[in-house]
Design a protein around this motif. Structure first.
Motif, short mmCIF file in Angstrom:
data_model
loop_
_atom_site.label_atom_id
_atom_site.label_comp_id
_atom_site.label_asym_id
_atom_site.label_seq_id
_atom_site.Cartn_x
_atom_site.Cartn_y
_atom_site.Cartn_z
N ILE A 240 -7.22 -11.60 43.41
CA ILE A 240 -7.21 -10.57 42.20
C ILE A 240 -6.15 -10.84 41.10
CG2 ILE A 240 -7.29 -8.42 41.70
CD1 ILE A 240 -7.47 -7.32 44.98
N PRO A 241 -7.39 -10.68 40.49
CA PRO A 241 -6.39 -11.17 39.00
C PRO A 241 -5.00 -10.03 38.36
CG PRO A 241 -9.03 -11.45 38.26
CD PRO A 241 -8.80 -10.49 39.89
N LEU A 242 -4.17 -9.86 38.58
CA LEU A 242 -3.42 -8.89 37.24
C LEU A 242 -2.97 -9.66 35.47
CD1 LEU A 242 -0.91 -9.30 40.39
CD2 LEU A 242 -2.52 -7.49 40.50
N VAL A 243 -3.48 -8.39 35.37
CA VAL A 243 -3.29 -7.88 33.50
C VAL A 243 -2.09 -7.43 33.79
CG1 VAL A 243 -3.98 -8.10 31.53
CG2 VAL A 243 -5.56 -8.33 33.23
N TYR A 244 -0.37 -7.04 33.09
CA TYR A 244 0.60 -7.02 32.88
C TYR A 244 -0.27 -5.72 31.96
CZ TYR A 244 4.82 -5.41 30.43
OH TYR A 244 6.00 -4.42 29.62
N GLY A 245 0.60 -3.99 31.82
CA GLY A 245 0.34 -3.05 30.91
C GLY A 245 1.74 -2.61 30.78
N SER A 246 2.20 -2.61 29.44
CA SER A 246 3.57 -1.91 29.28
C SER A 246 2.89 -0.26 29.61
CB SER A 246 3.58 -2.27 27.92
OG SER A 246 3.01 -1.59 26.91
N ASP A 247 2.71 0.04 28.92
CA ASP A 247 1.85 1.61 28.80
C ASP A 247 2.55 2.00 28.46
OD1 ASP A 247 0.12 3.66 29.45
OD2 ASP A 247 0.89 3.79 31.75
N ALA A 248 2.53 1.85 26.56
CA ALA A 248 3.83 2.21 25.94
C ALA A 248 3.27 3.30 25.25
CB ALA A 248 4.07 0.79 25.34
N HIS A 249 4.23 4.22 25.54
CA HIS A 249 3.33 5.34 24.51
C HIS A 249 4.14 5.24 22.79
CE1 HIS A 249 1.29 6.49 28.02
NE2 HIS A 249 0.83 7.62 27.05
N GLN A 250 5.90 4.01 22.94
CA GLN A 250 6.00 4.23 21.55
C GLN A 250 6.26 2.94 21.81
OE1 GLN A 250 9.93 6.41 22.10
NE2 GLN A 250 9.55 6.25 23.93
N ALA A 251 6.52 2.49 20.13
CA ALA A 251 6.45 0.35 19.91
C ALA A 251 7.78 0.33 20.92
CB ALA A 251 6.61 0.41 19.40
N LYS A 252 8.67 1.08 20.76
CA LYS A 252 9.89 0.42 21.71
C LYS A 252 9.53 0.26 23.15
CE LYS A 252 12.75 4.56 22.65
NZ LYS A 252 13.72 5.40 22.38
N ASP A 253 8.59 1.14 24.20
CA ASP A 253 8.72 -0.35 25.54
C ASP A 253 7.83 -0.85 25.73
OD1 ASP A 253 10.32 2.63 25.80
OD2 ASP A 253 8.23 3.71 25.99
N LEU A 254 7.29 -1.56 24.69
CA LEU A 254 6.48 -2.60 24.64
C LEU A 254 7.31 -4.15 25.69
CD1 LEU A 254 4.86 -3.15 20.83
CD2 LEU A 254 3.50 -3.18 23.17
N ASN A 255 6.46 -4.35 26.61
CA ASN A 255 7.48 -5.42 27.47
C ASN A 255 7.85 -4.64 28.46
OD1 ASN A 255 6.75 -7.78 27.18
ND2 ASN A 255 9.85 -7.52 27.31
N GLN A 256 8.15 -3.11 28.68
CA GLN A 256 9.16 -2.48 29.74
C GLN A 256 8.66 -3.20 30.92
OE1 GLN A 256 8.81 1.79 29.44
NE2 GLN A 256 6.83 1.91 29.88
N GLY A 257 9.60 -3.40 31.67
CA GLY A 257 9.51 -3.64 33.10
C GLY A 257 9.04 -5.00 33.40
N ARG A 258 8.43 -5.85 32.39
CA ARG A 258 8.23 -7.15 32.58
C ARG A 258 9.22 -8.55 33.13
NH1 ARG A 258 3.62 -9.61 29.58
NH2 ARG A 258 3.68 -12.09 30.46
N ASP A 259 9.94 -8.19 33.38
CA ASP A 259 10.82 -8.59 33.25
C ASP A 259 11.78 -8.63 34.39
OD1 ASP A 259 11.77 -10.05 30.63
OD2 ASP A 259 13.35 -9.84 29.85
N LEU A 260 10.99 -7.85 35.13
CA LEU A 260 11.65 -7.30 36.75
C LEU A 260 10.26 -7.81 37.53
CD1 LEU A 260 13.42 -3.92 35.92
CD2 LEU A 260 14.62 -5.83 36.20
N MET A 261 8.97 -8.13 37.27
CA MET A 261 7.76 -8.73 37.37
C MET A 261 7.47 -10.00 37.99
SD MET A 261 5.36 -5.64 35.36
CE MET A 261 4.13 -5.68 35.98
N ASN A 262 6.61 -10.30 38.71
CA ASN A 262 6.89 -11.61 39.03
C ASN A 262 5.21 -12.12 38.04
OD1 ASN A 262 6.01 -13.79 40.04
ND2 ASN A 262 4.69 -13.26 41.51
#
Length: 263
Positions: A240-262
């Motif tokens: 199953i392909p996984l597509v990262y999503g920040s679910d950002a509701h403000q610009a500063k939240d882009l990339n949130q959690g990405r460094d903690l994910m595989n």
């Protein structure tokens, strides 16, 4: 490629007023090759938004403007970053026909989209699962237990995967473990792995994708991605392909959690 497939926008009625340019420039700074704006779609005709401010979805009157803005931004940034027009569509039990009708009209205008469950139905009444900790606590009284909320949630997600929403049904299922948003405050007693297994089996069978959502890491009641790493690994093993999503509701939240994910 570095992709964020789940970003909100200034058209989000419960988000910030950060401009498209702020989101896009932040994505460029972070080295993204492609981003999808997936604003909350207008809710179906006849559906009464259960949250107090009635702000769960974009107002229908703004939809054309939203899509027009994105078409202009795609052209402006075409040599710098790929921008896709998208929506986050709510799967709402009992409103499948209305949702299909909306997608039949709007789907041809979209490059990408997500199908998510936020609203649960019990005894003719809808609740917004992730609105607030206080609302979740009230839901426990209505449902009788935390586990029954989770059970209803996963059943509804499974229904969203199998529902016939027409040719323009989103191919990516959003944050499939959103029921865990308040799990630290209201921990379920049971494991719902069997329900998750069912969902993943159906997602794989239909060649669909999963939103691998980093927002959960920053929710006080959760502290982990939606889905958590072990479920993400299971999905990958199933192809199953996984597509990262920040679910950002403000610009500063882009990339949130990405460094903690595989990723």
């Amino acid at each position: 490629m570095k992709i964020d497939g789940h970003i909100h926008s200034p058209y989000c009625p419960h988000g910030t007023k950060d401009t498209f340019y702020e989101y896009i420039n932040r994505a460029i700074e972070l080295g993204y090759d492609e981003i999808t704006f997936t604003e909350h779609a207008p809710l179906p005709e006849g559906f009464e938004d259960p949250v107090p401010d009635k702000d769960s979805g974009m107002k229908k009157d703004y939809l054309k403007e939203y899509l027009r803005d994105l078409e202009e931004l795609k052209k402006e940034f075409q040599n710098t970053i790929t921008i896709k027009s998208g929506l986050e569509i709510d799967y709402i039990e009992g409103y499948e026909a209305e949702t299909k009708q909306f997608l039949d009209t709007c789907g041809p205008l979209l490059d990408d989209s997500i199908l998510s469950v936020h609203f649960l139905l019990k005894d003719g009444t809808y609740d917004c699962l992730d609105f607030s900790s206080g609302n979740f606590e009230k839901m426990i009284e209505v449902y009788g237990s935390v586990d029954r909320i989770h059970q209803t949630y996963y059943t509804t997600v499974l229904n969203s995967v199998t529902a016939d929403l027409g040719n323009y049904k989103p191919n990516r299922i959003g944050h499939i473990t959103l029921a865990d948003k308040f799990k630290k405050d209201f921990p379920p007693k049971e494991s719902f792995q069997k329900k998750i297994d069912e969902i993943l089996k159906e997602v794989a069978k239909r060649g669909m994708e999963l939103d691998y959502n980093g927002a959960g890491f920053f929710k006080k009641g959760c502290g982990v991605s939606y889905p958590p790493p072990e479920v993400a690994r299971q999905a990958m093993q199933m192809g199953i392909p996984l597509v990262y999503g920040s679910d950002a509701h403000q610009a500063k939240d882009l990339n949130q959690g990405r460094d903690l994910m595989n990723l």
